[in-house]
Design a protein around this motif. Structure first.
Motif, mmCIF file in Angstrom:
data_model
loop_
_atom_site.group_PDB
_atom_site.id
_atom_site.type_symbol
_atom_site.label_atom_id
_atom_site.label_comp_id
_atom_site.label_asym_id
_atom_site.label_seq_id
_atom_site.Cartn_x
_atom_site.Cartn_y
_atom_site.Cartn_z
ATOM 1 N N ARG A 15 27.209 -53.036 -65.838
ATOM 2 C CA ARG A 15 26.455 -51.775 -65.675
ATOM 3 C C ARG A 15 27.406 -50.601 -65.470
ATOM 4 N N ARG A 16 28.475 -50.808 -64.705
ATOM 5 C CA ARG A 16 29.453 -49.751 -64.493
ATOM 6 C C ARG A 16 30.132 -49.383 -65.806
ATOM 7 N N ASP A 59 25.866 -41.029 -61.246
ATOM 8 C CA ASP A 59 25.550 -42.457 -61.306
ATOM 9 C C ASP A 59 26.828 -43.283 -61.472
ATOM 10 N N PHE A 60 27.707 -42.826 -62.364
ATOM 11 C CA PHE A 60 28.968 -43.542 -62.568
ATOM 12 C C PHE A 60 29.802 -43.548 -61.298
ATOM 13 N N GLU A 61 29.922 -42.401 -60.665
ATOM 14 C CA GLU A 61 30.735 -42.320 -59.440
ATOM 15 C C GLU A 61 30.167 -43.205 -58.333
ATOM 16 N N ALA A 62 28.837 -43.282 -58.229
ATOM 17 C CA ALA A 62 28.228 -44.137 -57.213
ATOM 18 C C ALA A 62 28.507 -45.613 -57.503
ATOM 19 N N LYS A 63 28.331 -46.015 -58.763
ATOM 20 C CA LYS A 63 28.590 -47.418 -59.123
ATOM 21 C C LYS A 63 30.063 -47.762 -58.974
ATOM 22 N N ASN A 64 30.916 -46.845 -59.368
ATOM 23 C CA ASN A 64 32.348 -47.074 -59.258
ATOM 24 C C ASN A 64 32.760 -47.192 -57.791
ATOM 25 N N LYS A 65 32.234 -46.310 -56.955
ATOM 26 C CA LYS A 65 32.556 -46.340 -55.519
ATOM 27 C C LYS A 65 32.092 -47.654 -54.898
ATOM 28 N N GLN A 66 30.886 -48.085 -55.265
ATOM 29 C CA GLN A 66 30.353 -49.338 -54.729
ATOM 30 C C GLN A 66 31.249 -50.520 -55.120
ATOM 31 N N LEU A 68 34.421 -50.400 -55.980
ATOM 32 C CA LEU A 68 35.720 -50.267 -55.324
ATOM 33 C C LEU A 68 35.657 -50.706 -53.863
ATOM 34 N N GLU A 69 34.508 -50.557 -53.223
ATOM 35 C CA GLU A 69 34.354 -50.998 -51.843
ATOM 36 C C GLU A 69 34.079 -52.494 -51.750
ATOM 37 N N GLU A 70 33.272 -53.023 -52.674
ATOM 38 C CA GLU A 70 32.820 -54.405 -52.558
ATOM 39 C C GLU A 70 33.754 -55.433 -53.204
ATOM 40 N N TYR A 75 36.835 -60.545 -53.156
ATOM 41 C CA TYR A 75 38.048 -61.320 -53.392
ATOM 42 C C TYR A 75 38.573 -61.950 -52.101
ATOM 43 N N SER A 76 38.413 -61.249 -50.981
ATOM 44 C CA SER A 76 38.874 -61.849 -49.725
ATOM 45 C C SER A 76 37.936 -62.955 -49.259
#
Length: 141
Positions: A15-16, A59-66, A68-70, A75-76
């Motif tokens: 989606r991103r 919308d892109f910035e919100a999905k990208n931010k999400q 980048l946070e998640e 991975y951890s």
């Protein structure tokens, strides 16, 4: 690798990417109108293109931010996913090799009878093999 195990993650990335493609397409449209001569119809189209671009950009910035946070959290946490399986594998190997050690020790004790020379053991083995070959269920190769 994890797309079949974690389909929601794969879908979020897709989606991103789709939103990024839309954003790039509208951004190039805005840039095209900005390069043209400043006339009334061009300015109106430029304003309309910017208005179309704004929600897609947000919308892109919100999905990208999400993501980048998640993603770092995901991975951890993958260690928590694999650790029980790895521990089970190690435990199974410990049990297997412990049993094999016991069996090998028992067989060694049975085979290592004191007082027999190597020639006597070899003759005994040859005699047992001859008995096996003499059986009717054994085929000659």
């Amino acid at each position: 690798r994890f797309s079949s195990v974690f389909p929601s993650l794969n879908m979020a990335v897709k989606r991103r990417e789709q939103t990024l493609q839309d954003y790039k397409r509208l951004q190039s449209k805005v840039e095209k109108y900005e390069e043209k001569e400043r006339t009334g119809p061009v300015l109106a189209k430029l304003h309309q293109a910017r208005e179309e671009l704004r929600p897609v950009k947000e919308d892109f910035e919100a999905k990208n931010k999400q993501l980048l946070e998640e993603m770092p959290k995901f991975y951890s946490s993958r260690i928590d996913y694999f650790q029980p399986s790895f521990e089970s594998l190690v435990r199974a190997q410990v049990v297997y090799y412990t049993e094999m050690h016991k069996i090998f020790g028992d067989l060694t004790a049975q085979i290592d009878r004191p007082g027999l020379s190597d020639e006597q053991r070899e003759r005994e083995n040859d005699a047992k093999l001859s008995e096996l070959r003499a059986l009717s269920i054994v085929a000659d190769d």
